[in-house]
Write a protein that holds these residues in place. Structure first.
Motif, PDB file in Angstrom:
ATOM      1  N   ILE A 136       0.735  34.399   8.536  1.00 56.35           N
ATOM      2  CA  ILE A 136      -0.330  34.386   7.536  1.00 56.35           C
ATOM      3  C   ILE A 136      -1.470  33.462   7.977  1.00 56.35           C
ATOM      4  CG2 ILE A 136      -0.912  33.833   5.137  1.00 56.35           C
ATOM      5  CD1 ILE A 136       1.987  34.625   4.410  1.00 56.35           C
ATOM      6  N   ASP A 193      -0.061  23.057  13.720  1.00 56.94           N
ATOM      7  CA  ASP A 193       1.275  23.662  13.649  1.00 56.94           C
ATOM      8  C   ASP A 193       2.215  22.751  14.434  1.00 56.94           C
ATOM      9  OD1 ASP A 193       2.188  26.899  13.065  1.00 56.94           O
ATOM     10  OD2 ASP A 193       3.585  25.591  14.146  1.00 56.94           O
ATOM     11  N   VAL A 203       2.838  26.943   5.568  1.00 55.40           N
ATOM     12  CA  VAL A 203       4.079  26.497   6.204  1.00 55.40           C
ATOM     13  C   VAL A 203       5.275  27.041   5.421  1.00 55.40           C
ATOM     14  CG1 VAL A 203       3.099  24.387   7.169  1.00 55.40           C
ATOM     15  CG2 VAL A 203       3.995  24.375   4.830  1.00 55.40           C
TER      16      VAL A 203
HETATM   17  P1  NAI Z   1       5.562  31.984   9.549  1.00 56.21           P
HETATM   18  O1  NAI Z   1       6.963  31.545   9.798  1.00 56.21           O
HETATM   19  O2  NAI Z   1       5.011  33.116  10.320  1.00 56.21           O
HETATM   20  O3  NAI Z   1       4.586  30.721   9.784  1.00 56.21           O
HETATM   21  C1  NAI Z   1       4.889  29.421   9.379  1.00 56.21           C
HETATM   22  C2  NAI Z   1       4.285  28.475  10.408  1.00 56.21           C
HETATM   23  O4  NAI Z   1       4.392  27.143   9.916  1.00 56.21           O
HETATM   24  C3  NAI Z   1       5.008  28.518  11.744  1.00 56.21           C
HETATM   25  O5  NAI Z   1       4.065  28.730  12.774  1.00 56.21           O
HETATM   26  C4  NAI Z   1       5.653  27.145  11.842  1.00 56.21           C
HETATM   27  O6  NAI Z   1       5.760  26.673  13.180  1.00 56.21           O
HETATM   28  C5  NAI Z   1       4.702  26.298  11.026  1.00 56.21           C
HETATM   29  N1  NAI Z   1       5.248  25.045  10.520  1.00 56.21           N
HETATM   30  C6  NAI Z   1       6.510  24.785  10.080  1.00 56.21           C
HETATM   31  N2  NAI Z   1       6.588  23.505   9.646  1.00 56.21           N
HETATM   32  C7  NAI Z   1       5.358  22.956   9.813  1.00 56.21           C
HETATM   33  C8  NAI Z   1       4.830  21.671   9.559  1.00 56.21           C
HETATM   34  N3  NAI Z   1       5.579  20.679   9.021  1.00 56.21           N
HETATM   35  N4  NAI Z   1       3.525  21.452   9.857  1.00 56.21           N
HETATM   36  C9  NAI Z   1       2.760  22.435  10.406  1.00 56.21           C
HETATM   37  N5  NAI Z   1       3.222  23.663  10.682  1.00 56.21           N
HETATM   38  C10 NAI Z   1       4.499  23.936  10.379  1.00 56.21           C
HETATM   39  O7  NAI Z   1       5.458  32.248   7.979  1.00 56.21           O
HETATM   40  P2  NAI Z   1       4.413  33.178   7.213  1.00 56.21           P
HETATM   41  O8  NAI Z   1       4.934  34.555   7.140  1.00 56.21           O
HETATM   42  O9  NAI Z   1       3.067  32.938   7.769  1.00 56.21           O
HETATM   43  O10 NAI Z   1       4.520  32.550   5.732  1.00 56.21           O
HETATM   44  C11 NAI Z   1       3.989  31.262   5.456  1.00 56.21           C
HETATM   45  C12 NAI Z   1       4.371  30.821   4.066  1.00 56.21           C
HETATM   46  O11 NAI Z   1       3.832  31.715   3.091  1.00 56.21           O
HETATM   47  C13 NAI Z   1       5.874  30.778   3.795  1.00 56.21           C
HETATM   48  O12 NAI Z   1       6.170  29.607   3.056  1.00 56.21           O
HETATM   49  C14 NAI Z   1       6.106  31.990   2.928  1.00 56.21           C
HETATM   50  O13 NAI Z   1       7.237  31.803   2.104  1.00 56.21           O
HETATM   51  C15 NAI Z   1       4.823  32.020   2.119  1.00 56.21           C
HETATM   52  N6  NAI Z   1       4.496  33.315   1.523  1.00 56.21           N
HETATM   53  C16 NAI Z   1       3.936  33.322   0.258  1.00 56.21           C
HETATM   54  C17 NAI Z   1       3.599  34.497  -0.352  1.00 56.21           C
HETATM   55  C18 NAI Z   1       2.973  34.497  -1.699  1.00 56.21           C
HETATM   56  O14 NAI Z   1       3.103  35.477  -2.427  1.00 56.21           O
HETATM   57  N7  NAI Z   1       2.281  33.461  -2.067  1.00 56.21           N
HETATM   58  C19 NAI Z   1       3.858  35.807   0.283  1.00 56.21           C
HETATM   59  C20 NAI Z   1       4.357  35.685   1.645  1.00 56.21           C
HETATM   60  C21 NAI Z   1       4.682  34.484   2.206  1.00 56.21           C
END
Ligand code: NAI
Length: 399
Positions: A153, A172, A202
């Motif tokens: 995202i 990241d 995150v």
């Molecule tokens: P993703 O796993 O592709 O990306 C997460 C990124 O955060 C990774 O690159 C990871 O290395 C990084 N990361 C982890 N810990 C970190 C830290 N302490 N500091 C900096 N970077 C860090 O996940 P995606 O698919 O991009 O989803 C991101 C978030 O969005 C998740 O929490 C997911 O649950 C949430 N989400 C919310 C939705 C909504 O309806 N609001 C819908 C879909 C996802």
């Protein structure tokens, strides 16, 4: 015939994918079924599709020997006993990326609205005021967007923001390839101190709990904006409340909260309710018609690739083997306990029956091994029966 049973009003895009693959024995239910009716409804099913309200537990898997795979037409898979499924040789698929774009678009929209103080202006007009002023209103162009968590995202948000003329920086914990002109920051603090808008992408969990606390908020620029559409636990809400009240931050948008209402009729409890220039949404960042359609297609395609080719790429509980065309070969899918000699015993058994293996792919995960063998000619029922009787075998199918 491969029987497919779908619960919880799964998007028709899934049916289109099944039909195109020649899978037409599909039974659909509009809602979830209570557990005592579930196993009868699933009798004889090879594939089951669910969303978040259908619970599949170990006892259910034990009573469904024909079940070959589960599709969760959503992101989460907590509703399924993943280990029990794996130990029965049943891969579970979900749709982790289908709503990425929906979240990214919402974040860009909120960025623009908050920079112009639209939530507050909208409220004023609705209440009979006409504050025609440019005070505190800014273009997105040329402003710096700081993205915390540059995954699926976060990186999409960066692309959209650049199209709107923003300068994009990200932080990241893993090394990430910057897309477009985005630049990586060496620390969270470096990102916070230069960003006009900070957006969080995150994962949840202990590693990110209160990542944005009072100290982080104090590091942000005066007048900047915070957006959180990731997980509610990532932001210390009381600290954010204070930062907004003192006008250190000029606005915020929150789609997720540390404690969220359980249903429609329950109100959100939050100190942010009623604050100026604050957008609160009910965890709908990823909820659009397009994302539902994408989810229907994405999960159905994974199920089709599995039943027709044995591919398990993207399974959340299973050794992952990517799709490969079987050509003219007969394909045998064999799931076994991950023990020394398992593959050898399988190959010897096939050799004893004069079967020539032309291609073999093996992958293991924890206690389970999965091997796809492509063999010349036809494979008799007797061979499959013997493979199933092998002490290491969890499950064996021929396609
Ligand atoms: P993703 O796993 O592709 O990306 C997460 C990124 O955060 C990774 O690159 C990871 O290395 C990084 N990361 C982890 N810990 C970190 C830290 N302490 N500091 C900096 N970077 C860090 O996940 P995606 O698919 O991009 O989803 C991101 C978030 O969005 C998740 O929490 C997911 O649950 C949430 N989400 C919310 C939705 C909504 O309806 N609001 C819908 C879909 C996802």
């Amino acid at each position: 015939m491969t029987r497919i049973v779908l619960f919880e009003n799964i998007h028709p895009s899934a049916l289109d994918v099944f039909a195109a693959a020649g899978l037409t024995d599909v039974v659909t239910y509009k809602s979830a079924l209570p557990s005592d009716e579930l196993s009868a409804a699933l009798k004889g099913a090879a594939l089951v599709g669910i969303r978040s309200r259908t619970h599949l537990d170990a006892a259910l898997f034990a009573g469904l020997p024909d079940l070959r795979a589960v599709g969760c037409f959503c992101i989460g898979t907590n509703q399924v006993d993943l280990d029990a499924a794996m130990m029965r040789g049943v891969p579970v698929f979900n749709a982790p990326f289908s709503n990425t774009r929906s979240v990214a678009e919402l974040v860009l929209g909120e960025t623009i609205l908050l920079l112009r103080r639209i939530p507050e202006k909208n409220d004023r007009v609705h209440h009979g005021h006409w504050d025609k002023t440019a005070d505190g209103a800014f273009e997105a162009r040329g402003k710096t967007l700081g993205i915390v968590g540059y995954g699926n995202i976060g990186s999409q948000v960066g692309i959209l923001a650049e199209a709107a003329g923003m300068r994009v920086v990200f932080h990241d914990i893993e090394a990430k390839l910057p897309l477009g002109n985005a630049r990586a920051c060496t620390s969270l603090a470096q990102l916070l101190e230069q960003s006009d808008v900070v957006t969080l992408h995150v994962p949840g969990g202990s590693g990110t709990r209160n990542l944005i606390d009072a100290k982080a908020l104090a590091t942000m620029k005066r007048g900047s904006i915070l957006i959180n559409a990731s997980r509610g636990t990532v932001v210390d809400i009381d600290a954010l409340h204070q930062a907004l009240q003192s006008e250190h931050l000029s606005g915020a948008a929150l789609d997720v909260f540390p404690i969220e209402p359980k249903g429609r009729d329950e109100a959100l409890q939050s100190p942010l309710i009623g604050m100026r220039n604050v957008i609160l949404t009910p965890h709908i960042g990823g909820s659009t018609q397009e994302s539902q359609e994408n989810i229907g297609r994405e999960v159905a395609e994974k199920l089709v690739r599995f039943v027709q080719g044995g591919a398990t790429k993207g399974a959340v509980n299973f050794p992952e083997i990517p799709y490969q065309d079987a050509g003219n070969a007969t394909r045998i899918l064999h799931v076994h306990r991950n023990e020394p000699g398992a593959l050898g015993s399988l190959s010897s058994l096939m050799a004893a029956h004069g079967l020539n293996i032309v291609r073999q792919q093996l992958q293991t995960l924890g206690q389970v091994g999965y091997v796809i063998s492509d063999v010349e000619g036809t494979v008799s029922d007797a061979v499959i029966t013997e493979l199933r009787a092998n002490p290491v075998t969890i499950r064996c199918d021929r396609i």
